[in-house]
Design an enzyme around this catalytic site. Structure first.
Site, PDB file in Angstrom:
ATOM      1  CB  THR A 144     -12.842  -7.301  20.865  1.00 38.95           C
ATOM      2  OG1 THR A 144     -12.871  -7.509  19.339  1.00 38.95           O
ATOM      3  CG2 THR A 144     -11.887  -6.349  21.103  1.00 38.95           C
ATOM      4  CG  LEU A 198      -8.405 -10.250   6.589  1.00 43.10           C
ATOM      5  CD1 LEU A 198      -8.433  -9.059   5.889  1.00 43.10           C
ATOM      6  CD2 LEU A 198      -6.872 -10.330   7.355  1.00 43.10           C
ATOM      7  N   GLY A 199     -11.237 -11.907   9.821  1.00 33.75           N
ATOM      8  CA  GLY A 199     -11.845 -11.458  11.069  1.00 33.75           C
ATOM      9  C   GLY A 199     -12.494  -9.992  10.909  1.00 33.75           C
ATOM     10  CG  ASP A 251      -2.612   3.263  16.022  1.00 30.07           C
ATOM     11  OD1 ASP A 251      -1.527   3.938  16.352  1.00 30.07           O
ATOM     12  OD2 ASP A 251      -2.489   2.220  15.104  1.00 30.07           O
ATOM     13  CD1 TRP A 268       0.295   0.333   3.278  1.00 33.34           C
ATOM     14  CD2 TRP A 268      -0.199  -1.758   2.978  1.00 33.34           C
ATOM     15  NE1 TRP A 268       0.669  -0.502   4.352  1.00 33.34           N
ATOM     16  CE2 TRP A 268       0.441  -1.604   4.361  1.00 33.34           C
ATOM     17  CE3 TRP A 268      -0.780  -2.835   2.318  1.00 33.34           C
ATOM     18  CZ2 TRP A 268       0.419  -2.762   4.753  1.00 33.34           C
ATOM     19  CZ3 TRP A 268      -0.431  -4.032   3.138  1.00 33.34           C
ATOM     20  CH2 TRP A 268      -0.024  -3.956   4.655  1.00 33.34           C
ATOM     21  NE  ARG A 269       4.617   2.563   4.640  1.00 30.81           N
ATOM     22  CZ  ARG A 269       5.335   1.838   5.613  1.00 30.81           C
ATOM     23  NH1 ARG A 269       6.519   1.236   5.482  1.00 30.81           N
ATOM     24  NH2 ARG A 269       4.974   2.346   6.910  1.00 30.81           N
ATOM     25  CB  CYS A 313      15.859   2.201  24.148  1.00 31.87           C
ATOM     26  SG  CYS A 313      14.294   1.839  24.880  1.00 31.87           S
ATOM     27  CE1 TYR A 338      -3.669   5.362  12.888  1.00 32.23           C
ATOM     28  CE2 TYR A 338      -5.353   3.631  11.691  1.00 32.23           C
ATOM     29  CZ  TYR A 338      -3.975   4.340  11.963  1.00 32.23           C
ATOM     30  OH  TYR A 338      -3.113   3.648  11.476  1.00 32.23           O
ATOM     31  CB  CYS A 354      13.124   8.864  24.225  1.00 36.38           C
ATOM     32  SG  CYS A 354      11.902   7.933  25.209  1.00 36.38           S
ATOM     33  CB  THR A 360      -5.447  -7.379  11.156  1.00 37.94           C
ATOM     34  OG1 THR A 360      -6.715  -7.442  11.103  1.00 37.94           O
ATOM     35  CG2 THR A 360      -5.180  -9.104  10.245  1.00 37.94           C
ATOM     36  CD  GLU A 410      -3.760   3.218   7.737  1.00 36.79           C
ATOM     37  OE1 GLU A 410      -4.306   2.439   8.742  1.00 36.79           O
ATOM     38  OE2 GLU A 410      -2.776   3.461   7.396  1.00 36.79           O
TER      39      GLU A 410
HETATM   40 FE1  SF4 Z   1      13.092   3.671  23.501  1.00 34.16          FE
HETATM   41 FE2  SF4 Z   1      11.871   5.953  23.608  1.00 34.16          FE
HETATM   42 FE3  SF4 Z   1      13.079   5.003  21.415  1.00 34.16          FE
HETATM   43 FE4  SF4 Z   1      10.710   4.126  22.401  1.00 34.16          FE
HETATM   44  S1  SF4 Z   1      11.120   6.006  21.576  1.00 34.16           S
HETATM   45  S2  SF4 Z   1      12.349   2.815  21.482  1.00 34.16           S
HETATM   46  S3  SF4 Z   1      11.104   4.046  24.430  1.00 34.16           S
HETATM   47  S4  SF4 Z   1      14.211   5.666  23.290  1.00 34.16           S
END
Ligand code: SF4
Length: 356
Positions: free
Chosen positions: A307, A86-87, A144, A30-31, A205, A126, A214, A49, A43
């Site tokens: 659900t 697909l549900g 979302d 879809w890209r 991270c 969304y 972050c 899914t 979407e």
């Molecule tokens: Fe880690 Fe923050 Fe990056 Fe998420 S946004 S992967 S919590 S450093």
């Protein structure tokens, strides 16, 4: 500016995220282009899914219904068959109802107007934001659970994302973060970061392109975010499902009601056994449908998780003593014809008991 955003350098954050996306985005069907119909279908399929599950369905669906006109003109049973497995089948029904509306009211052109788009069946906040930003490049948030998780960590927001009203707060925050220059890539980059790096468990991270921005990482509280209240345990509902064969070797199937759970799909007759127990299966089927059975035999069991509830299904086979079926909800079909009806996944999984 929102207070939550006072610690982030928005311009460098946008740049770091977009550069990473440009180099790391997955090649997804879809890209290929920004056709709003293609984005819309993707979407809807991607709701609840996994991407890997959606890819083959998406390819087949787009080949079968390449334009909004093809989808609008199709038989509902054909659309449900294409969606089989697909549900969450109301997605398919709503998608087709909205396609009909686009053809009838907008000459087949998907509206780029938030109000008009949001009024189409199955297009919630969304999906509306995703289509407007990805297909039309409008700076609209598409928030979302995935985006709330990523944003809650980057900005160290500890509101409970299980509370529906909290989504609005995240939408306001994301709206401030979106660059006017490329909303399409930015929203997809946030989603991609959530899918590939900032995952629910064990986020990567150390490899994260926005680690420097972050706040959860800086404060060492990544594992505590997002805050999400526990859901109630799902209700378990037991049924006996009976795979009934007629004297000529056909199979008895039933169409579900045209509203509610799995509307209009087909299934093998299901007997609620919560109160009556398994001894009463044959008499229940006789009273409900006038089916006289013999050789009732237990062959297996399976669960299907929705659900909000779980079907606990005990599977039986049985023979019909009388070839005639009087109840209008039922049909007797050959093994070959069985494959042409749309069934929910749980019932598809039972077919091996009756078909080699
Ligand atoms: Fe880690 Fe923050 Fe990056 Fe998420 S946004 S992967 S919590 S450093």
């Amino acid at each position: 500016m929102l207070r939550t955003l006072q610690y982030i350098d928005i311009i460098t954050f946008q740049r770091d995220l977009l550069e990473w996306y440009d180099q790391n985005k997955r090649d997804l069907p879809w890209r290929d282009n920004q056709d709003p119909y293609r984005i819309w279908v993707s979407e809807i399929m991607l709701q609840q899914t996994q991407v890997d599950t959606v890819i083959p369905y998406y390819g087949r669906f787009m080949a079968q219904f390449p334009t909004v006109f093809d989808l609008a003109a199709a038989e509902e049973q054909t659309v449900l068959k294409a969606w089989e497995g697909l549900g969450y089948y109301s997605r398919a029904r709503n998608l087709q109802a909205a396609a009909k509306e686009v053809v009838a009211s907008y000459a087949g052109v998907i509206p780029a107007d938030p109000k008009a788009l949001g009024s189409l069946k199955g297009i919630g906040p969304y999906t509306k934001g995703a289509i407007l930003s990805i297909a039309f490049n409008m700076p609209e948030p598409a928030v979302d659970g995935n985006v709330m998780r990523v944003t809650s960590r980057i900005l160290k927001i500890d509101d409970d994302i299980g509370v529906p009203a909290v989504r609005k707060k995240f939408e306001a925050v994301v709206r401030e973060l979106i660059p006017e220059s490329d909303p399409s890539s930015f929203n997809q980059a946030l989603m991609e970061l959530g899918a590939l790096v900032c995952t629910p468990k064990n986020p990567l991270c150390t490899l994260c392109p926005v680690q420097a921005h972050c706040r959860a990482y800086e404060a060492n509280v990544v594992s505590t975010l997002p805050v999400k209240s526990k859901k109630k345990p799902k209700k378990k509902i037991p049924y006996a499902v009976v795979l009934i064969q007629t004297a000529s070797g056909n199979h008895v199937i039933e169409q579900r009601p045209d509203a509610g759970l799995l509307a209009n799909l087909w299934q093998f007759p299901m007997v609620p056994v919560g109160e009556v127990g398994n001894d009463h299966i044959a008499s229940w089927l006789y009273q409900e449908y006038g089916l006289a059975l013999e050789h009732l035999k237990h062959v297996g069991a399976l669960k299907h998780v929705f659900t909000h509830m779980i079907w606990e299904l005990t599977v039986y086979t049985a023979d019909l003593t009388d070839e005639t079926i009087y109840d209008k909800r039922l049909k007797a079909v050959t093994s070959e014809a069985l494959q042409t009806y749309p069934f929910p996944v749980s019932h598809q999984k039972m077919m091996h008991y009756i078909i080699e």
